[in-house]
Design a protein around this motif. Structure first.
Motif, mmCIF file in Angstrom:
data_model
loop_
_atom_site.group_PDB
_atom_site.id
_atom_site.type_symbol
_atom_site.label_atom_id
_atom_site.label_comp_id
_atom_site.label_asym_id
_atom_site.label_seq_id
_atom_site.Cartn_x
_atom_site.Cartn_y
_atom_site.Cartn_z
ATOM 1 N N GLY A 48 0.909 -1.217 -0.062
ATOM 2 C CA GLY A 48 0.036 -0.017 -0.031
ATOM 3 C C GLY A 48 0.778 1.278 0.090
ATOM 4 N N ASP A 49 0.753 2.045 0.879
ATOM 5 C CA ASP A 49 1.563 3.341 1.017
ATOM 6 C C ASP A 49 2.531 3.292 2.290
ATOM 7 N N TYR A 50 2.765 2.053 2.634
ATOM 8 C CA TYR A 50 3.855 1.983 3.741
ATOM 9 C C TYR A 50 4.915 0.963 3.332
ATOM 10 N N ILE A 51 5.987 0.960 3.936
ATOM 11 C CA ILE A 51 7.095 -0.049 3.911
ATOM 12 C C ILE A 51 7.220 -0.786 5.133
ATOM 13 N N VAL A 52 7.047 -2.034 5.284
ATOM 14 C CA VAL A 52 7.022 -2.867 6.506
ATOM 15 C C VAL A 52 8.271 -3.495 6.480
ATOM 16 N N ASP A 53 8.657 -3.932 7.992
ATOM 17 C CA ASP A 53 10.165 -4.388 8.098
ATOM 18 C C ASP A 53 10.308 -5.684 7.265
ATOM 19 N N PHE A 54 9.383 -6.689 7.468
ATOM 20 C CA PHE A 54 9.219 -8.140 7.096
ATOM 21 C C PHE A 54 7.719 -8.225 6.646
ATOM 22 N N PHE A 55 7.978 -9.063 5.749
ATOM 23 C CA PHE A 55 6.628 -9.761 5.216
ATOM 24 C C PHE A 55 6.720 -11.082 4.433
ATOM 25 N N CYS A 56 5.701 -11.803 4.820
ATOM 26 C CA CYS A 56 5.593 -13.164 4.144
ATOM 27 C C CYS A 56 4.304 -13.142 3.535
ATOM 28 N N ASN A 57 4.333 -13.223 2.117
ATOM 29 C CA ASN A 57 3.042 -13.209 1.367
ATOM 30 C C ASN A 57 2.123 -14.734 1.703
ATOM 31 N N LYS A 58 2.773 -15.766 1.672
ATOM 32 C CA LYS A 58 2.011 -16.943 2.210
ATOM 33 C C LYS A 58 1.104 -16.818 3.281
ATOM 34 N N LEU A 59 1.826 -16.241 4.396
ATOM 35 C CA LEU A 59 1.259 -16.240 5.701
ATOM 36 C C LEU A 59 0.233 -14.929 5.736
ATOM 37 N N LYS A 60 0.491 -13.958 4.952
ATOM 38 C CA LYS A 60 0.136 -12.714 5.005
ATOM 39 C C LYS A 60 0.321 -12.090 6.274
ATOM 40 N N LEU A 61 1.536 -12.183 6.517
ATOM 41 C CA LEU A 61 2.190 -11.793 7.950
ATOM 42 C C LEU A 61 3.136 -10.599 7.901
ATOM 43 N N VAL A 62 2.851 -9.721 8.521
ATOM 44 C CA VAL A 62 3.784 -8.521 8.478
ATOM 45 C C VAL A 62 4.443 -8.554 9.807
ATOM 46 N N ILE A 63 6.037 -8.372 9.803
ATOM 47 C CA ILE A 63 6.391 -8.293 11.170
ATOM 48 C C ILE A 63 7.228 -6.762 11.169
ATOM 49 N N GLU A 64 6.885 -6.188 12.344
ATOM 50 C CA GLU A 64 7.214 -4.867 12.462
ATOM 51 C C GLU A 64 8.441 -4.732 13.839
ATOM 52 N N ILE A 65 9.561 -4.211 13.733
ATOM 53 C CA ILE A 65 10.325 -4.140 14.768
ATOM 54 C C ILE A 65 10.381 -2.417 15.376
ATOM 55 N N ASP A 66 9.776 -2.188 16.185
ATOM 56 C CA ASP A 66 9.884 -0.858 16.681
ATOM 57 C C ASP A 66 10.918 -0.473 17.595
ATOM 58 N N GLY A 67 11.306 0.675 17.044
ATOM 59 C CA GLY A 67 12.527 1.196 17.934
ATOM 60 C C GLY A 67 12.062 2.515 18.608
ATOM 61 N N ILE A 68 13.301 3.285 19.028
ATOM 62 C CA ILE A 68 12.774 4.286 19.977
ATOM 63 C C ILE A 68 12.122 5.398 19.137
ATOM 64 N N SER A 69 12.358 5.443 17.666
ATOM 65 C CA SER A 69 11.521 6.563 17.111
ATOM 66 C C SER A 69 10.062 6.102 17.267
ATOM 67 N N HIS A 70 9.609 5.006 17.594
ATOM 68 C CA HIS A 70 8.344 4.708 17.526
ATOM 69 C C HIS A 70 7.267 5.152 18.642
ATOM 70 N N ASN A 71 8.352 5.629 19.770
ATOM 71 C CA ASN A 71 7.570 6.017 20.974
ATOM 72 C C ASN A 71 6.581 7.207 20.927
ATOM 73 N N GLU A 72 6.974 8.168 19.900
ATOM 74 C CA GLU A 72 5.927 9.311 19.809
ATOM 75 C C GLU A 72 5.066 8.806 18.508
ATOM 76 N N LYS A 73 5.098 7.872 17.948
ATOM 77 C CA LYS A 73 4.194 7.466 16.904
ATOM 78 C C LYS A 73 3.201 6.547 17.056
ATOM 79 N N SER A 74 3.027 6.183 18.420
ATOM 80 C CA SER A 74 1.904 5.053 18.746
ATOM 81 C C SER A 74 0.456 5.452 17.892
ATOM 82 N N ALA A 75 0.050 6.335 17.867
ATOM 83 C CA ALA A 75 -1.085 6.808 16.916
ATOM 84 C C ALA A 75 -1.238 6.358 15.584
ATOM 85 N N SER A 76 -0.042 6.910 15.053
ATOM 86 C CA SER A 76 0.129 6.626 13.504
ATOM 87 C C SER A 76 0.495 5.325 13.331
ATOM 88 N N ASP A 77 1.257 4.562 14.297
ATOM 89 C CA ASP A 77 1.433 3.135 13.992
ATOM 90 C C ASP A 77 0.187 2.448 14.043
#
Length: 129
Positions: A48-77
């Protein structure tokens, strides 16, 4: 189901692969090459309009790793995760310090998620006429 992406993100996703964080590299070394239960993962994948850290198409699984920059982004996340889930994707999130501190626990969570997915998939196939 096909998952589309904003083609303008392709260049940025390549740049992000070159600038991976330590936790992304650590997890990628385990995910790549179908090492987890034979599933292929991609990293820094445009969806879509995002870039995800890791993705498996067969599982339809997104894996995201949240670093310190995500502390202020909880609503947008949260909005981002809802949009990904609206595409029929599941999202697993991990904190970068958990990946660094105990990657084996992170891998166990992923493997447990996959086992649950496979159980549901098998059940669905067995009940479909």
């Amino acid at each position: 189901m096909r998952i589309y992406y904003n083609s303008k993100l392709k260049i940025l996703s390549r740049e992000l692969r070159k600038k991976s964080t330590l936790s992304e590299v650590l997890l990628w070394n385990i995910l790549k090459g179908k090492k987890i239960k034979g599933y292929q993962f991609m990293r820094q994948k445009p969806i879509g309009d995002y870039i995800v850290d890791f993705f498996c198409n067969k599982l339809k699984l997104v894996i995201e790793i949240d670093g310190i920059s995500h502390n202020e982004k909880s609503a947008s996340d949260q909005i981002r995760q809802q949009k990904l889930e609206s595409l029929g994707l599941s999202v697993l999130r991990f904190y970068e310090w958990d990946v660094k501190k105990d990657i084996h626990a992170v891998v166990r969570v992923i493997e447990n998620w996959i086992e649950e997915f496979e159980r549901k998939d098998t059940t669905t196939k067995n009940t479909t006429p």
